[in-house]
Design a protein around this motif. Structure first.
Motif, PDB file in Angstrom:
ATOM      1  N   LEU A 189       0.826  -1.210   0.000  1.00 51.67           N
ATOM      2  CA  LEU A 189       0.000   0.000   0.000  1.00 51.67           C
ATOM      3  C   LEU A 189       0.859   1.258   0.000  1.00 51.67           C
ATOM      4  O   LEU A 189       0.525   2.252  -0.662  1.00 51.67           O
ATOM      5  N   VAL A 212      -9.654  -0.606  -2.921  1.00 51.30           N
ATOM      6  CA  VAL A 212      -9.255  -1.862  -2.280  1.00 51.30           C
ATOM      7  C   VAL A 212     -10.502  -2.701  -2.057  1.00 51.30           C
ATOM      8  O   VAL A 212     -11.475  -2.234  -1.444  1.00 51.30           O
ATOM      9  N   SER A 259     -10.121  -9.552   4.740  1.00 49.87           N
ATOM     10  CA  SER A 259     -10.479  -8.315   5.433  1.00 49.87           C
ATOM     11  C   SER A 259      -9.663  -8.152   6.714  1.00 49.87           C
ATOM     12  O   SER A 259      -9.338  -7.031   7.121  1.00 49.87           O
ATOM     13  N   VAL A 295      -6.389  -6.725   5.739  1.00 51.33           N
ATOM     14  CA  VAL A 295      -6.523  -5.289   5.469  1.00 51.33           C
ATOM     15  C   VAL A 295      -6.589  -4.495   6.765  1.00 51.33           C
ATOM     16  O   VAL A 295      -5.933  -3.456   6.920  1.00 51.33           O
ATOM     17  N   LEU A 309      -4.167  -1.439   7.946  1.00 46.29           N
ATOM     18  CA  LEU A 309      -4.687  -0.121   8.300  1.00 46.29           C
ATOM     19  C   LEU A 309      -4.257   0.285   9.708  1.00 46.29           C
ATOM     20  O   LEU A 309      -4.000   1.470   9.973  1.00 46.29           O
ATOM     21  N   ILE A 342      -6.341   5.742  -0.022  1.00 43.28           N
ATOM     22  CA  ILE A 342      -7.387   4.839  -0.518  1.00 43.28           C
ATOM     23  C   ILE A 342      -8.657   5.644  -0.770  1.00 43.28           C
ATOM     24  O   ILE A 342      -9.160   6.327   0.120  1.00 43.28           O
ATOM     25  N   GLU A 347     -11.678   4.220  -2.296  1.00 35.02           N
ATOM     26  CA  GLU A 347     -12.813   3.355  -1.994  1.00 35.02           C
ATOM     27  C   GLU A 347     -12.294   2.094  -1.304  1.00 35.02           C
ATOM     28  O   GLU A 347     -11.354   1.459  -1.784  1.00 35.02           O
ATOM     29  N   LEU A 348     -12.931   1.733  -0.197  1.00 38.10           N
ATOM     30  CA  LEU A 348     -12.583   0.505   0.522  1.00 38.10           C
ATOM     31  C   LEU A 348     -13.833  -0.348   0.593  1.00 38.10           C
ATOM     32  O   LEU A 348     -14.865   0.079   1.137  1.00 38.10           O
ATOM     33  N   PHE A 355     -15.496  -4.035   1.646  1.00 38.29           N
ATOM     34  CA  PHE A 355     -15.405  -5.295   2.387  1.00 38.29           C
ATOM     35  C   PHE A 355     -16.530  -6.208   1.919  1.00 38.29           C
ATOM     36  O   PHE A 355     -17.714  -5.859   2.054  1.00 38.29           O
ATOM     37  N   ILE A 395     -10.588   2.367  10.126  1.00 36.72           N
ATOM     38  CA  ILE A 395     -11.135   2.032   8.806  1.00 36.72           C
ATOM     39  C   ILE A 395     -11.645   3.296   8.116  1.00 36.72           C
ATOM     40  O   ILE A 395     -11.330   3.559   6.950  1.00 36.72           O
ATOM     41  N   ALA A 406      -9.927   5.662   4.291  1.00 33.79           N
ATOM     42  CA  ALA A 406     -10.506   5.713   2.944  1.00 33.79           C
ATOM     43  C   ALA A 406     -11.517   6.835   2.831  1.00 33.79           C
ATOM     44  O   ALA A 406     -12.154   7.230   3.815  1.00 33.79           O
ATOM     45  N   VAL A 454     -16.317   3.892   2.499  1.00 35.00           N
ATOM     46  CA  VAL A 454     -16.223   2.478   2.884  1.00 35.00           C
ATOM     47  C   VAL A 454     -17.579   1.821   2.660  1.00 35.00           C
ATOM     48  O   VAL A 454     -18.617   2.340   3.101  1.00 35.00           O
TER      49      VAL A 454
END
Length: 447
Positions: free
Chosen positions: A275, A289, A296, A299, A303, A315, A317-318, A320, A337, A341, A344
């Motif tokens: 990253l 991502v 997850s 990730v 983070l 980032i 767009e994140l 999950f 989180i 980004a 999310v």
């Protein structure tokens, strides 16, 4: 002792019957052997005594059709032409104007792709902290599930078969434990596999692109399957940016959840390095991502490292998808989180059997991607979508509804292909606001 004697003609008849039985048994044995050998090693199809009629245009251009892989003859060419009329071959997705470098395969042979057998090619850059054995060349057999303290970089080129259906990854089936042979027309295939040094990898992703999508796979996923899934998501979503994946050392077996969970705890260092490299070298306006399942957790670990280092990763767009993370850990890391980004999105389900099994195994109250009777776990600022209604039969043990359901894939496609973030009901009007329009806390696909 009394001796019984048969007449001479009866004795001769029995003798002849014995010989006939021996001949029949011999023929049956030969036929059985021939059939067994033919199944294992099918021979060439016998040619007809008289060649079939071929249209004059095909006679004139027959060599060209052979060169590009067309099957021509009665019932073949017209079928293929008709099929291509509705499903045109696309040269690439991902960097459509920048096809992967035209070098040779790991074996040194020039890569030849039968264009009539495929729908497109997707170049996928990768970083992995799997142990990679051998020298500078690279073959799939060298990439193991053992854990490495350093990343290996490279790219693969994945071909999409002509029979591909949206949401599926077509791979060879096994018959009695024997895998079916790979076929460009029927299966996703890796056409190129190349190792790159860290410097070469950085230079490659430094080429400007509109956006970069990084896929982090989940539990029970081999390296090749991760490449196929990244390519499938990009292709089906008609994504035009650069495609990348991070492959952590999953053992690739459904019985190996404990090993994979330990690997997921080990893997964040390598992902954090990637990253950082993407942020520094990637000349893109948007970084997306997509994390699936146990990926997850990888990730979240990366983070956390970024938060502790007070580093922004850029980032945009994140996403999950069915995240296999403990609910309490999710709530604890929610601020990290959201800070990592611009937007999310979380896809959760009440019908995900794999998450339910994980929850029971870990004696957890719930998982980040599971919807209980009281609803999904909600965090303000994280857009949560309940997808229970669109893929209950697809959430078996691989829980891949996010990439197999057309409804969910369309929604993901709108996220990764848009230049700016669009709220769920605006990008997908079929989503229902919950509990109602005036007091929305999450969205769901209607039953």
């Amino acid at each position: 002792m009394v001796m019984l004697a048969l007449p001479i003609h009866a004795s001769n008849r029995l003798h002849r019957l014995g010989h006939a039985f021996q001949r029949v048994r011999t023929v049956l044995v030969v036929l059985f052997c021939a059939l067994a050998t033919g199944c294992a090693h099918p021979g060439p199809t016998p040619q007809p005594a008289k060649p079939p009629h071929v249209h004059k245009a095909l006679q004139k251009h027959g060599s060209a059709f052979k060169k590009y892989g067309y099957r021509y003859g009665p019932g073949y060419y017209h079928h293929v032409r008709h099929y291509h009329g509705y499903r045109p071959w696309r040269p690439t997705t991902g960097e459509a104007s920048q096809e992967a470098p035209p070098d040779k395969s790991a074996t040194g042979a020039e890569v030849v792709v039968n264009k009539s057998a495929i729908k497109g090619l997707v170049p996928v850059y990768f970083a992995t902290n799997r142990v990679v054995m051998g020298g500078p060349g690279l073959e799939l057999s060298q990439i193991s599930y053992a854990r490495s303290a350093t990343n290996t970089f490279g790219y693969v080129t994945v071909s999409i078969p002509i029979v591909h259906k949206m949401g599926e990854v077509e791979t060879p089936e096994s018959w009695f434990g024997i895998p079916q042979a790979e076929d460009d027309r029927k299966h996703f295939r890796i056409q190129k596999l190349n190792r790159l040094s860290r410097e070469e990898f950085a230079a490659a992703i430094a080429n400007p692109a509109d956006s970069l999508m990084l896929f982090v796979h989940g539990y029970n996923v081999a390296f090749s399957d991760a490449a196929f899934k990244a390519a499938q998501i990009a292709f089906d979503a008609n994504y035009k940016g650069r495609v990348m994946m991070y492959s952590w050392p999953s053992k690739g077996g459904w019985k190996d959840y404990d090993y994979d969970r330990e690997s997921a705890l080990f893997a964040p260092d390598g992902l954090f390095e990637l990253l950082q490299l993407m942020k520094k070298e990637g000349k893109v306006s948007r970084i997306i991502v997509v994390a699936h399942s146990l990926g997850s957790q990888v990730v979240l670990g990366a983070l956390q490292q970024a938060a502790l280092s007070q580093m922004t990763l850029g980032i945009t767009e994140l996403i999950f998808a069915a995240p296999d993370v403990d609910r309490d850990l999710y709530l604890q890391r929610a601020s990290q989180i959201k800070a990592a980004a611009g937007a999310v999105t979380l896809y959760a389900s009440s019908t995900d059997l794999a998450l339910l099994a994980s929850m029971k195994k870990a004696q957890s109250k719930s998982r980040m991607g599971f919807v209980t009777n009281s609803g999904p776990t909600l965090v303000p600022g994280i857009e949560t979508i309940d997808v229970s209604a669109v893929g209950s039969e697809m959430f078996a043990l691989n829980h891949s509804t996010y990439s197999t359901s057309r409804a969910v894939l369309d929604d993901i496609g709108r996220i990764i292909s848009s230049s700016t973030h669009i709220k769920p009901p605006q990008r997908t009007p079929t989503l229902r606001s919950m509990p109602d329009d005036s007091n929305t806390t999450y969205w769901m696909y209607p039953y």
